[in-house]
Scaffold this motif. Structure first.
Motif, PDB file in Angstrom:
ATOM      1  N   LEU A 123      -3.655   1.459   4.064  1.00 55.04           N
ATOM      2  CA  LEU A 123      -3.936   0.070   4.398  1.00 55.04           C
ATOM      3  C   LEU A 123      -3.795  -0.842   3.186  1.00 55.04           C
ATOM      4  CD1 LEU A 123      -7.206   0.858   6.402  1.00 55.04           C
ATOM      5  CD2 LEU A 123      -4.941   0.404   7.374  1.00 55.04           C
ATOM      6  N   LYS A 124      -3.596  -2.109   3.479  1.00 56.55           N
ATOM      7  CA  LYS A 124      -3.566  -3.151   2.450  1.00 56.55           C
ATOM      8  C   LYS A 124      -4.518  -4.237   2.925  1.00 56.55           C
ATOM      9  CE  LYS A 124      -0.312  -6.039  -0.111  1.00 56.55           C
ATOM     10  NZ  LYS A 124       1.112  -6.394  -0.254  1.00 56.55           N
ATOM     11  N   ASP A 125      -5.412  -4.680   2.038  1.00 52.87           N
ATOM     12  CA  ASP A 125      -6.333  -5.733   2.476  1.00 52.87           C
ATOM     13  C   ASP A 125      -5.751  -7.107   2.166  1.00 52.87           C
ATOM     14  OD1 ASP A 125      -7.071  -6.502  -0.167  1.00 52.87           O
ATOM     15  OD2 ASP A 125      -8.921  -5.330  -0.132  1.00 52.87           O
ATOM     16  N   SER A 126      -6.377  -8.142   2.715  1.00 51.18           N
ATOM     17  CA  SER A 126      -5.831  -9.491   2.578  1.00 51.18           C
ATOM     18  C   SER A 126      -5.870  -9.987   1.138  1.00 51.18           C
ATOM     19  CB  SER A 126      -6.553 -10.464   3.516  1.00 51.18           C
ATOM     20  OG  SER A 126      -7.939 -10.474   3.236  1.00 51.18           O
ATOM     21  N   GLY A 127      -6.598  -9.265   0.263  1.00 51.65           N
ATOM     22  CA  GLY A 127      -6.610  -9.602  -1.156  1.00 51.65           C
ATOM     23  C   GLY A 127      -5.492  -8.903  -1.924  1.00 51.65           C
ATOM     24  N   GLY A 128      -4.720  -8.044  -1.225  1.00 51.50           N
ATOM     25  CA  GLY A 128      -3.604  -7.357  -1.867  1.00 51.50           C
ATOM     26  C   GLY A 128      -3.917  -5.957  -2.372  1.00 51.50           C
ATOM     27  N   ALA A 129      -5.161  -5.486  -2.176  1.00 47.54           N
ATOM     28  CA  ALA A 129      -5.538  -4.144  -2.628  1.00 47.54           C
ATOM     29  C   ALA A 129      -5.122  -3.100  -1.586  1.00 47.54           C
ATOM     30  CB  ALA A 129      -7.045  -4.074  -2.863  1.00 47.54           C
ATOM     31  N   PHE A 130      -4.766  -1.908  -2.072  1.00 48.63           N
ATOM     32  CA  PHE A 130      -4.353  -0.820  -1.194  1.00 48.63           C
ATOM     33  C   PHE A 130      -5.495   0.179  -1.013  1.00 48.63           C
ATOM     34  CE2 PHE A 130      -0.411  -2.565  -2.719  1.00 48.63           C
ATOM     35  CZ  PHE A 130       0.358  -2.587  -1.562  1.00 48.63           C
ATOM     36  N   TRP A 131      -5.547   0.755   0.184  1.00 50.57           N
ATOM     37  CA  TRP A 131      -6.610   1.688   0.567  1.00 50.57           C
ATOM     38  C   TRP A 131      -6.008   2.883   1.274  1.00 50.57           C
ATOM     39  CZ3 TRP A 131     -11.808   0.468  -0.379  1.00 50.57           C
ATOM     40  CH2 TRP A 131     -12.022  -0.822  -0.884  1.00 50.57           C
ATOM     41  N   LEU A 132      -6.499   4.070   0.969  1.00 48.97           N
ATOM     42  CA  LEU A 132      -6.146   5.281   1.703  1.00 48.97           C
ATOM     43  C   LEU A 132      -7.445   5.797   2.313  1.00 48.97           C
ATOM     44  CD1 LEU A 132      -4.209   7.493   2.580  1.00 48.97           C
ATOM     45  CD2 LEU A 132      -4.623   8.626   0.396  1.00 48.97           C
ATOM     46  N   VAL A 133      -7.516   5.766   3.639  1.00 49.86           N
ATOM     47  CA  VAL A 133      -8.751   6.111   4.346  1.00 49.86           C
ATOM     48  C   VAL A 133      -8.502   7.381   5.160  1.00 49.86           C
ATOM     49  CG1 VAL A 133     -10.495   5.295   5.975  1.00 49.86           C
ATOM     50  CG2 VAL A 133      -9.337   3.652   4.463  1.00 49.86           C
ATOM     51  N   THR A 134      -9.292   8.417   4.892  1.00 47.04           N
ATOM     52  CA  THR A 134      -9.170   9.698   5.590  1.00 47.04           C
ATOM     53  C   THR A 134     -10.333   9.831   6.569  1.00 47.04           C
ATOM     54  OG1 THR A 134      -8.067  10.678   3.680  1.00 47.04           O
ATOM     55  CG2 THR A 134      -9.007  12.208   5.291  1.00 47.04           C
ATOM     56  N   VAL A 135      -9.979  10.047   7.836  1.00 49.58           N
ATOM     57  CA  VAL A 135     -10.970  10.103   8.917  1.00 49.58           C
ATOM     58  C   VAL A 135     -10.702  11.332   9.785  1.00 49.58           C
ATOM     59  CG1 VAL A 135     -11.205   7.581   8.952  1.00 49.58           C
ATOM     60  CG2 VAL A 135      -9.573   8.675  10.490  1.00 49.58           C
ATOM     61  N   PRO A 136     -11.676  11.705  10.645  1.00 52.95           N
ATOM     62  CA  PRO A 136     -11.413  12.802  11.582  1.00 52.95           C
ATOM     63  C   PRO A 136     -10.213  12.460  12.469  1.00 52.95           C
ATOM     64  CG  PRO A 136     -13.755  12.303  11.513  1.00 52.95           C
ATOM     65  CD  PRO A 136     -13.051  11.207  10.747  1.00 52.95           C
ATOM     66  N   ALA A 137      -9.403  13.462  12.795  1.00 51.99           N
ATOM     67  CA  ALA A 137      -8.172  13.247  13.556  1.00 51.99           C
ATOM     68  C   ALA A 137      -8.408  12.515  14.873  1.00 51.99           C
ATOM     69  CB  ALA A 137      -7.478  14.575  13.808  1.00 51.99           C
ATOM     70  N   ALA A 138      -9.520  12.789  15.531  1.00 53.16           N
ATOM     71  CA  ALA A 138      -9.767  12.198  16.851  1.00 53.16           C
ATOM     72  C   ALA A 138     -10.359  10.787  16.782  1.00 53.16           C
ATOM     73  CB  ALA A 138     -10.700  13.105  17.654  1.00 53.16           C
ATOM     74  N   ALA A 139     -10.730  10.325  15.598  1.00 60.34           N
ATOM     75  CA  ALA A 139     -11.390   9.010  15.470  1.00 60.34           C
ATOM     76  C   ALA A 139     -10.438   7.862  15.783  1.00 60.34           C
ATOM     77  CB  ALA A 139     -11.947   8.842  14.063  1.00 60.34           C
ATOM     78  N   ARG A 140     -10.932   6.899  16.538  1.00 64.77           N
ATOM     79  CA  ARG A 140     -10.201   5.647  16.739  1.00 64.77           C
ATOM     80  C   ARG A 140     -10.910   4.624  15.860  1.00 64.77           C
ATOM     81  NH1 ARG A 140     -10.605   3.677  21.937  1.00 64.77           N
ATOM     82  NH2 ARG A 140      -9.056   2.134  21.368  1.00 64.77           N
ATOM     83  N   VAL A 141     -10.369   4.373  14.685  1.00 64.59           N
ATOM     84  CA  VAL A 141     -11.028   3.517  13.691  1.00 64.59           C
ATOM     85  C   VAL A 141     -11.045   2.064  14.171  1.00 64.59           C
ATOM     86  CG1 VAL A 141     -10.934   2.689  11.307  1.00 64.59           C
ATOM     87  CG2 VAL A 141     -10.364   5.069  11.836  1.00 64.59           C
ATOM     88  N   ASP A 142     -12.197   1.429  14.030  1.00 63.81           N
ATOM     89  CA  ASP A 142     -12.349   0.006  14.352  1.00 63.81           C
ATOM     90  C   ASP A 142     -11.901  -0.778  13.110  1.00 63.81           C
ATOM     91  OD1 ASP A 142     -13.209  -2.600  14.753  1.00 63.81           O
ATOM     92  OD2 ASP A 142     -15.093  -2.007  15.701  1.00 63.81           O
ATOM     93  N   LEU A 143     -10.645  -1.226  13.133  1.00 67.05           N
ATOM     94  CA  LEU A 143     -10.078  -1.894  11.953  1.00 67.05           C
ATOM     95  C   LEU A 143     -10.743  -3.233  11.654  1.00 67.05           C
ATOM     96  CD1 LEU A 143      -6.284  -1.041  12.333  1.00 67.05           C
ATOM     97  CD2 LEU A 143      -7.932  -0.041  10.754  1.00 67.05           C
ATOM     98  N   LYS A 144     -11.390  -3.841  12.651  1.00 64.33           N
ATOM     99  CA  LYS A 144     -12.101  -5.102  12.396  1.00 64.33           C
ATOM    100  C   LYS A 144     -13.410  -4.851  11.652  1.00 64.33           C
ATOM    101  CE  LYS A 144     -10.278  -8.325  15.719  1.00 64.33           C
ATOM    102  NZ  LYS A 144      -9.598  -7.911  16.924  1.00 64.33           N
ATOM    103  N   ALA A 145     -14.069  -3.730  11.971  1.00 64.97           N
ATOM    104  CA  ALA A 145     -15.343  -3.398  11.321  1.00 64.97           C
ATOM    105  C   ALA A 145     -15.157  -2.616  10.022  1.00 64.97           C
ATOM    106  CB  ALA A 145     -16.221  -2.599  12.290  1.00 64.97           C
TER     107      ALA A 145
END
Length: 168
Positions: A49-71
């Motif tokens: 991911l890239k945030d609106s400030g320009g920073a990059f993120w690598l987020v590792t979650v359980p395979a079945a998770a549907r991540v709430d990108l707003k939260a």
């Protein structure tokens, strides 16, 4: 780029136990489900991911998770996020989409990408991740993944990742 050879050397140097599995290339969580059935442990998916400030993120979650990108930004401490571009992933992590893994941080400059591991995965006895390619899976303890990230100069964030509730 240290790549997979560097990764295997670091696993050996740090005496980190792991189990390796070779398999057909997988590009989606759906494709990997067929292979995961034969591999014990917690299966993962990764969001670059890239945030609106320009920073990059690598987020590792359980395979079945549907991540709430707003939260998610509030949970990990960033601004609004969107998916990073494949060429940014290649430049920062040295890997292509489909092969994303927290282990790609071996080739990331410390501070260039913030790495976040789901709290449950961080405690997992066995967390299954790609070894920098999507034709293999390494089973490694969550605590050992964190140890590798720190060894490479990163400061992993452990967070409760918000999941989207199924519609209906």
């Amino acid at each position: 780029m240290r790549g997979e050879a560097g990764l295997l050397a670091d696993l050996a140097a740090l005496a980190i136990p792991f189990e390796a599995h070779e398999h057909a290339a997988v590009f989606t969580v759906e494709e990997s489900r067929r292979i995961d059935a034969d591999i014990p442990g917690a299966h993962t998916k990764n969001l670059f991911l890239k945030d609106s400030g320009g920073a990059f993120w690598l987020v590792t979650v359980p395979a079945a998770a549907r991540v709430d990108l707003k939260a998610l930004p509030e949970a990990i401490g960033c601004k609004r996020v969107s998916f990073g571009k494949p060429e940014e992933m290649e430049r920062l992590l040295g890997i292509a989409p489909g092969s994303v893994t927290p282990l790609a941080m071996i080739d990331a400059e410390p501070g260039s990408v913030a790495v976040v591991i789901d709290a449950g995965l961080a405690q997992a006895e066995r967390m299954n991740v790609h070894p920098l390619r999507n034709t293999g899976t390494l089973g490694v303890a969550g605590a050992d993944v964190l140890a590798l990230l720190r060894h490479w100069g990163h400061k992993p964030v452990i967070a409760e990742i918000p999941v989207a509730l199924p519609a209906g």
